[in-house]
Enzyme design. Structure first.
Site, short mmCIF file in Angstrom:
data_model
loop_
_atom_site.label_atom_id
_atom_site.label_comp_id
_atom_site.label_asym_id
_atom_site.label_seq_id
_atom_site.Cartn_x
_atom_site.Cartn_y
_atom_site.Cartn_z
N CYS A 123 116.21 45.30 64.14
CA CYS A 123 116.99 45.81 65.30
C CYS A 123 116.25 46.57 66.13
CB CYS A 123 118.33 46.25 64.95
SG CYS A 123 119.29 46.43 66.38
N PRO B 261 121.95 36.71 61.28
CA PRO B 261 122.76 37.93 61.43
C PRO B 261 123.01 37.90 62.90
CG PRO B 261 120.78 38.69 60.60
CD PRO B 261 120.56 37.29 60.52
N MET B 262 124.40 38.25 63.38
CA MET B 262 124.40 38.64 64.70
C MET B 262 125.59 39.50 64.84
SD MET B 262 123.39 35.27 67.09
CE MET B 262 124.18 34.04 65.92
N GLY C 43 119.60 32.03 65.61
CA GLY C 43 120.56 32.78 66.25
C GLY C 43 121.31 32.58 67.45
N ARG C 44 120.79 32.52 68.50
CA ARG C 44 121.80 32.64 69.94
C ARG C 44 122.10 31.00 70.14
NH1 ARG C 44 117.18 35.50 73.49
NH2 ARG C 44 116.03 34.38 71.60
N LYS D 105 114.85 41.18 56.87
CA LYS D 105 114.62 40.57 58.11
C LYS D 105 113.95 41.48 58.93
CE LYS D 105 116.71 38.29 62.12
NZ LYS D 105 117.08 39.28 63.13
N ASN E 185 111.84 32.94 62.43
CA ASN E 185 113.15 33.01 63.44
C ASN E 185 112.68 33.38 65.07
OD1 ASN E 185 115.04 35.78 64.33
ND2 ASN E 185 115.83 33.80 64.45
N GLY E 186 113.21 32.74 65.83
CA GLY E 186 113.16 33.04 67.42
C GLY E 186 112.92 31.70 68.19
N ASP E 187 114.04 31.49 68.98
CA ASP E 187 113.92 30.68 70.16
C ASP E 187 114.03 29.30 69.83
OD1 ASP E 187 113.35 32.79 71.69
OD2 ASP E 187 111.19 32.34 72.04
C1 LIG Z 1 124.40 39.04 69.87
C2 LIG Z 1 123.27 39.20 68.99
C3 LIG Z 1 123.42 40.10 67.75
C4 LIG Z 1 122.24 40.31 66.90
N1 LIG Z 1 122.78 41.07 65.75
C5 LIG Z 1 121.69 41.25 64.74
C6 LIG Z 1 122.15 41.82 63.82
O1 LIG Z 1 123.37 42.27 63.16
N2 LIG Z 1 121.13 41.83 62.67
C7 LIG Z 1 119.82 41.54 62.70
O2 LIG Z 1 118.98 41.29 61.91
N3 LIG Z 1 119.43 40.67 63.96
C8 LIG Z 1 120.54 40.67 65.03
N4 LIG Z 1 120.38 39.84 66.02
C9 LIG Z 1 119.11 39.04 66.19
C10 LIG Z 1 119.01 37.79 65.79
O3 LIG Z 1 119.28 37.67 64.31
C11 LIG Z 1 117.80 36.85 65.98
O4 LIG Z 1 116.68 37.49 65.16
C12 LIG Z 1 117.37 36.78 67.27
O5 LIG Z 1 118.45 36.61 68.29
C13 LIG Z 1 116.31 35.82 67.63
O6 LIG Z 1 116.58 34.61 67.05
P1 LIG Z 1 117.07 33.59 68.12
O7 LIG Z 1 116.11 33.14 69.12
O8 LIG Z 1 117.41 32.13 67.26
O9 LIG Z 1 118.33 33.89 68.75
C14 LIG Z 1 121.18 39.69 67.03
C15 LIG Z 1 120.86 38.95 68.23
C16 LIG Z 1 122.16 38.62 69.09
C17 LIG Z 1 121.71 37.71 70.03
#
Ligand SMILES: Cc1cc2nc3c(=O)[nH]c(=O)nc-3n(C[C@H](O)[C@H](O)[C@H](O)COP(=O)(O)O)c2cc1C
Length: 329
Positions: free
Chosen positions: A102, A18-19, A228-229, A141, A204-206
């Site tokens: 969050c 979720p982002m 995510g990113r 989460k 999750n993460g990176d």
């Molecule tokens: C722009 C952005 C918005 C995000 N919004 C949410 C969100 O709405 N809900 C949530 O649980 N995490 C949110 N996150 C966190 C991501 O879901 C994820 O846990 C985090 O980016 C780490 O994963 P990654 O390293 O694959 O990006 C957000 C992250 C980013 C970068």
């Protein structure tokens, strides 16, 4: 096969994280077309939803082709979260997810998101309230804990499983870390290894390459990975990882034509969802992501963010496809 309640996923599902401001329906559509197995909405504020705020209600828009899809809720009030689970369930998602991760001030300093990691009894009550209010599977989460001294994810996992959550996604950082440092998956692995834990555990993460996905799958033993990113401007990462996990070989990077095609699909979905004016406008923030790293791209970007109609955008996209056709991404 991994199961969340009665939702059947593949053996090693890849989840779109979720982002906020990213994982809206148009973006989810292109992630689905490029291999995402389970997707979530942006987080929905329970305070907004209970007051019928347009921004929150709009986030409940989900479409048949996205399934399975979960709606993610966050909030600080136990009763309100329950009521919102009921409201969200009416649009018939496949699951309800609760955000206990969050870290941003506006959320965590108002008692929501990762703040619940400082009050596990309240987290348990809130989760119970959500579970009682919906017929759908409830997932969570979260992060490893609030800070280095309170990495309570083991306890959190057991207690939430005991009251009935059906899967847990863990971002390998604490709240205090925000996004700093590398995500630590060793505690995620410990949760997975705990013989008491039977629900799916998603790491999750990176994760940003197929090689890393395979390495983390093997090293940490999780049931699936949430990304995510690395999906932003790069939704084909899901199929790239799937292919690599299956064959040990890397897919060639997308050609410029493929990049442009996915960007155009994203635009089409945006217009379908929001109409020709708002759809074009909302897509503007995505062009930089799709065309990252292209030399001398600025003039094209300027034209993309100024063009008012699909037809004009389509012809600029065709030009980009031609002008950069030799480029390997
Ligand atoms: C722009 C952005 C918005 C995000 N919004 C949410 C969100 O709405 N809900 C949530 O649980 N995490 C949110 N996150 C966190 C991501 O879901 C994820 O846990 C985090 O980016 C780490 O994963 P990654 O390293 O694959 O990006 C957000 C992250 C980013 C970068």
């Amino acid at each position: 096969m991994v199961k969340i309640g009665n939702i059947e996923l593949s053996d090693f599902p890849l989840l779109l994280a979720p982002m906020e401001d990213v994982s809206d329906p148009p973006f989810r559509a292109v992630c689905k077309e490029n291999g995402a197995d389970l997707m979530y909405t942006e987080f929905v504020s329970s305070e907004g939803l209970i007051r019928d705020a347009a921004k929150s209600v709009q986030k409940l828009d989900i479409f048949e082709y996205e399934r399975p899809v979960g709606i993610q809720l966050f909030g600080s009030d136990v009763e309100t979260m329950g009521s919102c689970a009921e409201i969200a369930s009416r649009v018939n998602p496949d699951l309800i997810d609760i955000n206990y991760g969050c870290p941003v001030k506006n959320v965590a300093c108002r008692g929501a998101g990762a703040a619940l990691l400082q009050d596990i009894p309240k987290m348990v009550k809130m989760t119970e309230s959500v579970i009682k209010s919906t017929h759908l599977p409830v997932t969570v989460k979260t992060r490893l804990g609030w800070d280095d001294n309170t990495k309570n994810i083991q306890d959190v996992a057991e207690r939430l499983q005991d009251i009935g959550i059906k899967a847990l996604s863990i971002h390998g950082r604490t709240r205090v870390q925000m996004y700093k440092g590398a995500a630590d998956w060793s505690l995620i692995a410990k949760v997975k290894e705990n013989p008491r834990i039977t629900i799916p555990i998603f790491g999750n993460g990176d994760i940003d390459t197929p090689e890393k996905a395979l390495e983390y799958k093997n090293t940490y033993g999780v049931d699936g990975i949430m990304i995510g990113r690395a999906t932003i401007g790069n939704p084909w990462i899901f199929n790239e990882i799937k292919h690599y996990l299956k064959t040990g070989e890397k897919l060639p990077p997308p050609t410029m034509e493929q990049r442009v095609d996915v960007c155009r699909r994203h635009l089409e979905f945006s217009i379908r969802w929001k109409g020709p004016v708002a759809g074009v406008f909302e897509m503007r923030r995505h062009y930089t992501n799709y065309f990252k790293g292209l030399e001398h791209f600025k003039p094209y970007r300027m034209r993309l963010v100024e063009a008012p109609t699909f037809d004009e955008l389509d012809s600029i996209l065709k030009e980009i496809s031609n002008d950069y056709s030799e480029m390997v991404c």
